[in-house]
Every structure is written in C-alpha cells, then in structure tokens.
Design a protein around this motif. Structure first.
Motif, PDB file in Angstrom:
ATOM      1  N   ASP A   1       8.841  -1.077  10.166  1.00 26.84           N
ATOM      2  CA  ASP A   1       7.706  -1.919  10.549  1.00 26.84           C
ATOM      3  C   ASP A   1       7.001  -1.398  11.802  1.00 26.84           C
ATOM      4  O   ASP A   1       6.377  -2.172  12.522  1.00 26.84           O
TER       5      ASP A   1
ATOM      6  N   TRP B   1       3.012  -3.498   3.752  1.00 30.02           N
ATOM      7  CA  TRP B   1       2.253  -2.316   4.171  1.00 30.02           C
ATOM      8  C   TRP B   1       1.743  -1.598   2.931  1.00 30.02           C
ATOM      9  O   TRP B   1       2.519  -1.162   2.083  1.00 30.02           O
TER      10      TRP B   1
ATOM     11  N   TYR C   1      -1.835   3.175   6.498  1.00 29.48           N
ATOM     12  CA  TYR C   1      -1.384   1.890   5.978  1.00 29.48           C
ATOM     13  C   TYR C   1      -2.135   0.735   6.632  1.00 29.48           C
ATOM     14  O   TYR C   1      -2.600   0.840   7.772  1.00 29.48           O
TER      15      TYR C   1
ATOM     16  N   LYS D   1      -1.561  -3.749   6.755  1.00 26.90           N
ATOM     17  CA  LYS D   1      -0.656  -4.820   6.379  1.00 26.90           C
ATOM     18  C   LYS D   1      -1.442  -5.908   5.667  1.00 26.90           C
ATOM     19  O   LYS D   1      -2.382  -6.485   6.218  1.00 26.90           O
TER      20      LYS D   1
ATOM     21  N   ARG E   1       2.454   3.440  11.089  1.00 23.80           N
ATOM     22  CA  ARG E   1       1.906   3.049   9.791  1.00 23.80           C
ATOM     23  C   ARG E   1       0.379   3.198   9.762  1.00 23.80           C
ATOM     24  O   ARG E   1      -0.199   3.724   8.805  1.00 23.80           O
TER      25      ARG E   1
END
Length: 604
Positions: free
Chosen positions: A74, A91, A84, A86, A79
């Motif tokens: 996380d 994700w 990515y 969320k 990310r």
C-alpha cells in the motif's frame, strides 16, 4: 565600391565552439555503486528509485518501485509513480483503471468520451479548412519587410518559413547590398501539382524534379511548393533567394560563382540563436572528396562553364567547395579578390576574368584547394550532429553516423539535441536493418532526449518533428497505442501537422490484425496528403497495401517512393523494403518489413 562585407562570413566560421561542449558524466557507474551499497529495506529501495528518477534511469526506477510495493503493497507514492490510482480501495492501472472511469478505447488507447468527441471535431474542422485552401484561388497573403508571401499552406508553416527567409535575406543583403525594391513576391504552394500548373500559366515549365525557382525580368520573385518538411523547403527558398539577390546586385556573375554561393546559403542552419551560415553540407563535401580521389575535378573547366545548361549535378559540390575555399582559406586571404570578382562591370572570358582578379589561373589553385577541402572536418557538437545526420540520411552509412553522434554527445552530454541526434541515427539503423532491438534503443534515446528538452508552451516545428520521430520509434517497437498518443499530442499543439497525420496512418495499419483500422489509416493519410505531398506519404500507402495483402501494389508504391527521394534516406530505405518484399513474394526465407514488429515468413 561597396564596403567589404565578406568578412561576416569568415567571422561566423571561426567563432569559438559552444560552451556546452564538455565531458560526459558517468551516471551508470554512479548507479552501480549506489546499487551495491543500497540495503533491502523499503526506504533504501525508495531512495534508490528517487535517485534513478532524478538521473533519467527510467527502467531502473521502475524496477526499484516494483521492489518497494513488493515489500509494502500500500505504498502510495510508489504506486502513483507506477501509474496506479486507488479506486474503491483497490489499486488499479491500465485498462482496469480506464474502465473504472468510464473511458472508451479509441485507436489503441483509453480516453474519456469527451476527448474522443473533441478529436473528431478537430478532424472535421481540418477537412473543412483543407478543402477551402486546397484551391489556389483561396490562398492567403502575409507581408514581411522584404517579401509579399502568398500561400495556401497552413499558417504555422508559412509563419516559420517567413521568419527564416527574412533572416536569410538580411544575412545575404549584408554581403551583396542589393538595390532597394518593392517587397519580393513569394508564392508557396501546398501541393506540387498546383506549383506545376501555376508555373505553366506564367510561362515557366516546371518539371517533376523542380522544387522551386526564381524568375527575373519586368517582374521578379520566387515560386516553390512545400516539399514535405521545413528543412527541404527552406533549403529551396535560401537557394533561390541567393540567386535573386545576386542577380539584383551584380552583372550576371559566372555560373559557378552564382550556384556555388547559392548552395553555400542553401545549407545554412536556422537555430534558436538565429541564422547560422557556418554550417557545412557534409554530403556535398563527401561527394566532392570522392570526385577528387577519382581525379574528376578540373577547376579550369568549372570556372569556364557558361550558363545553367552546362552546370550539371556534379558541379554543385565543386562550386560550393571553391566558394568555401575563397571565403575562408588562409585567414580570408582571397576575400577581397572574391568581392572584386562579383563586382566586375564588364565580363569577357570567365577563366581570363578569374586570372585577372585572383592573379592566377583556376588550375593553379588546385593543390592548395584540395588540401583545404581535405582538412574540413566537424569539430564542435553542432557540426558533429550535422555530419551524423548527413552520413545516415544521404549515404546510409550508419557506423559513420553513429561515430559522429557519439562524438557530439561526448562534447555536449547535457544538450538534448545530441541525445536526439543519437536517437535519430539509431532509428534510421532500425529502419534499414528491420531490427526491433535497435528500434527499442532508439526509443530509449528519444525518451532520454525528451526528458532533457526544455519545456515550452509553444514548441517549434523542429521540436514537433522530433516528437513525430519519437512516435515513429514507438511504431517500430510495437507500442501502437503510444504512437497514436504521440500523434494526437502533436495535433493538440498544431492541428495542421502533416507528419502527425502520417504517423496516425502508419500506426493504424501496423501491429496485429485486431489493432489495425485501415479505413481510419487511409483517412488520416488523406489528411496528410492535403497538407503536402511527399515520398513519406507514398511509403505509408505501401504499408497500408501490405496490411491489405496487396503485395504487388505495395511493391509499385515502394519503387515510386524511392524515385521521389532518389538522393535521400528514403531512396535507400524504400529500395531495401522493395527488395525484401520481392524476395518474400518469390518464396525466399526473409523477414517482412512491417512497422510494429518483425514478422517472420508464414506468420503475417
């Protein structure tokens, strides 16, 4: 007598090298040291990724970010850097992320429906404007200090050409001091057939190989057509502008001095700093050296030529070489005599006039001249880049080009243009050899150059050309969606950019059968044709024919494209593609040239 201003040319040539020329930083050696010393914790891998990002090591950065999220799933920053987002606690990236936002697939990439509609509206607007301007009767005018320009080309192209031709006029006028006159009529046609038709109406037969000309009489001016690129069109304009000003300044100097000076200015470079006349046309230089090695040059014969009908293609590098020598050799020793040679009021025999002004016969210069020509070599980063591109574009000598590009990069490692030069040479090699690995190297070099390129709100036409070539590298590596995205990004900045429409057409006829859209490819290529003809368009037509399984038609189009660029890189590439396609059709075990990846026999 007019003041001696040829010294301007000499001063430009001997100006000091750019301060940007400096040694290469060994970034990869630093990376290897940091990698060996880094720990395996989240913080250590994150710090290493951050260092890689700062130093343009994108592949290494991605690797270390993946290590970070493997250790801490996380980790938000890692990310986000990996693309990515969320969404509802998950994700997501790529197709999953696009679908979650309600985006739609459009020519190989995911986009908001509103963006798709905007692109379609832009294309509709383009078609309407293009139809209106395809008729010479709808041409528009632009007045500058010395030119009255009439054109049906897109405004950004004409504005760039207008600025550069004014720069050229200013530099030539400093040297030759033309008589003042009304603004010079300059007609720039969007299409070759319009240029040919309107020239014939004016009583001037324009053949298929003619890019432009100047005319002189009760009226004087310049006509040309947009030859598919700024560089090609500017070369024509600079050449003809030189002729026009010499004709208005002097009593018809001999053909070698007229054409020699025109070629000298034809290859001037337009840079951010202004109009650079010190550039050397390396393809002409190498052609001249080849003739000298074969003892095919007679200076007495060159100087004695009378009229353009005698001045065939082999004399152009000779005339340029003699002008260059008389301007710059021996610290400008012959500058004054050259000025007097142009200013002769009464001309008799060209060779006798030469001997009277320079104090010796042309043939007596040969040994000194040959020694001077032999020493002309690129020295600074700008010259090395020019030599690299000349080697690959006009001779297809990849290794020679790579050597010059490497030297340019070594002298100016932080200059994005040296990285772009390296990328262009690699791209040409990938095209010639149909090598996917080299294409990947080219794309990596383009990406590195792009990261170094200063960001500007309004990119120049040359920067957009770089973006086009970067997109072309995406096609060769099979990154079709990215190529489409590159083309659309260019069109966001310039919705009349012919190479961008050509890139769209190439991308949409490449890749696997599922990603192709041949109807859309043909439509985009038609838009590129509306903006200006060129051998590149004929080549893309051949690519579309290959995708349609029409090998015979593709073969004919490749031969046609090669004939349209007989002396350029396209001639080498298209002939090679035609040979490979012919061999495949004969059943030989060869690979097919298909942008988007190499396709072995039997798998097309």
């Amino acid at each position: 007598m007019r003041p001696l201003l040829f010294a301007l040319l000499y001063a430009a040539l001997v100006a000091p090298a750019s301060a940007a020329d400096k040694p290469v930083d060994d970034t990869r050696a630093q990376y290897a040291t940091r990698l060996a010393q880094a720990g395996d914790s989240v913080e250590a891998r994150q710090a290493l990724a951050a260092w890689c990002r700062k130093n343009d090591l994108d592949a290494e950065m991605t690797k270390h970010l993946e290590e970070v999220i493997a250790l801490k799933s996380d980790h938000g920053e890692a990310r986000r850097l990996l693309g990515y987002e969320k969404v509802k606690g998950q994700w997501l990236r790529g197709e999953e992320l696009a679908k979650s936002k309600g985006w739609v697939a459009y020519h190989g990439r995911w986009m908001p429906p509103r963006e798709v509609g905007r692109i379609e509206q832009r294309k509709k607007r383009f078609r309407e404007v293009s139809r209106q301007r395809s008729d010479w009767a709808n041409a528009w005018e632009l007045k500058t200090e010395h030119f009255k320009i009439k054109s049906n080309c897109p405004a950004p192209i004409v504005q760039e050409l207008a600025k550069s031709i004014e720069d050229c006029h200013a530099k030539i006028s400093q040297i030759f001091k033309p008589r003042k006159s009304q603004p010079i009529p300059l007609e720039i046609f969007a299409k070759q057939d319009q240029f040919v038709r309107e020239s014939r109406k004016a009583g001037i037969p324009a053949g298929p190989g003619m890019l432009g000309y100047f005319y002189w009489g009760s009226e004087s001016g310049i006509r040309c057509y947009y030859a598919g690129s700024l560089e090609r069109t500017l070369g024509t304009l600079f050449h003809e502008c030189t002729h026009l000003i010499i004709r208005s300044s002097y009593n018809e100097p001999p053909i070698w001095s007229n054409e020699g000076m025109a070629v000298f200015f034809e290859f001037a470079r337009v840079t951010d700093a202004g109009f650079d006349i010190k550039s050397v046309p390396y393809d002409r230089l190498w052609h001249l050296r080849d003739m000298l090695k074969e003892d095919k040059v007679d200076l007495g014969e060159l100087v004695g030529l009378r009229g353009s009908f005698e001045y065939s293609v082999e004399y152009y590098p000779q005339g340029w070489g003699l002008i260059h020598f008389l301007l710059y050799s021996n610290n400008g020793k012959y500058l004054g005599a050259l000025q007097k040679y142009y200013e002769l009021k009464v001309r008799k025999d060209p060779v006798a006039d030469f001997k009277a002004v320079f104090g010796t016969a042309p043939a007596d210069f040969k040994a000194e001249w040959e020694a001077y020509i032999a020493k002309l070599e690129p020295a600074n980063a700008e010259e090395l880049m020019a030599a690299a591109l000349a080697a690959v574009d006009y001779r297809a000598e990849v290794e020679l080009a790579k050597g010059y590009a490497a030297q340019a990069k070594a002298k100016a490692p932080t200059d994005w243009r040296t990285l772009a030069c390296e990328a262009r040479v690699l791209l040409r090699q990938a095209e010639l050899d149909n090598d996917g690995e080299i294409a990947a190297q080219a794309l990596a070099a383009f990406d590195a150059a792009f990261e170094k390129r200063p960001k500007s709100k309004k990119p120049t036409m040359r920067e957009l050309q770089f973006d086009y070539e970067r997109g072309l590298a995406c096609v060769y590596t099979g990154e079709i969606a990215r190529a489409v995205s590159s083309a659309e990004d260019i069109l966001e900045k310039d919705d009349f950019n012919a190479p961008a429409y050509r890139l769209l057409a190439l991308a949409l006829c490449s890749g696997d059968a599922q990603s192709r859209d041949l109807a859309e490819a043909k439509e985009d290529l038609a838009l590129a044709e509306d903006l200006g003809p060129g051998h590149e368009n004929t080549w893309v037509k051949a690519r579309i024919a290959v995708a349609e399984g029409k090998a015979d038609e593709a073969q004919k189009l490749l031969v046609q494209a090669a004939s349209e660029d007989r002396f350029g890189f396209g001639g080498f590439l298209y002939r090679r593609e035609a040979m490979r396609l012919r061999a495949r059709n004969a059943g030989d075990d060869v690979e097919i040239i298909v942008p988007g990846g190499i396709v072995p026999p039997g798998e097309e």
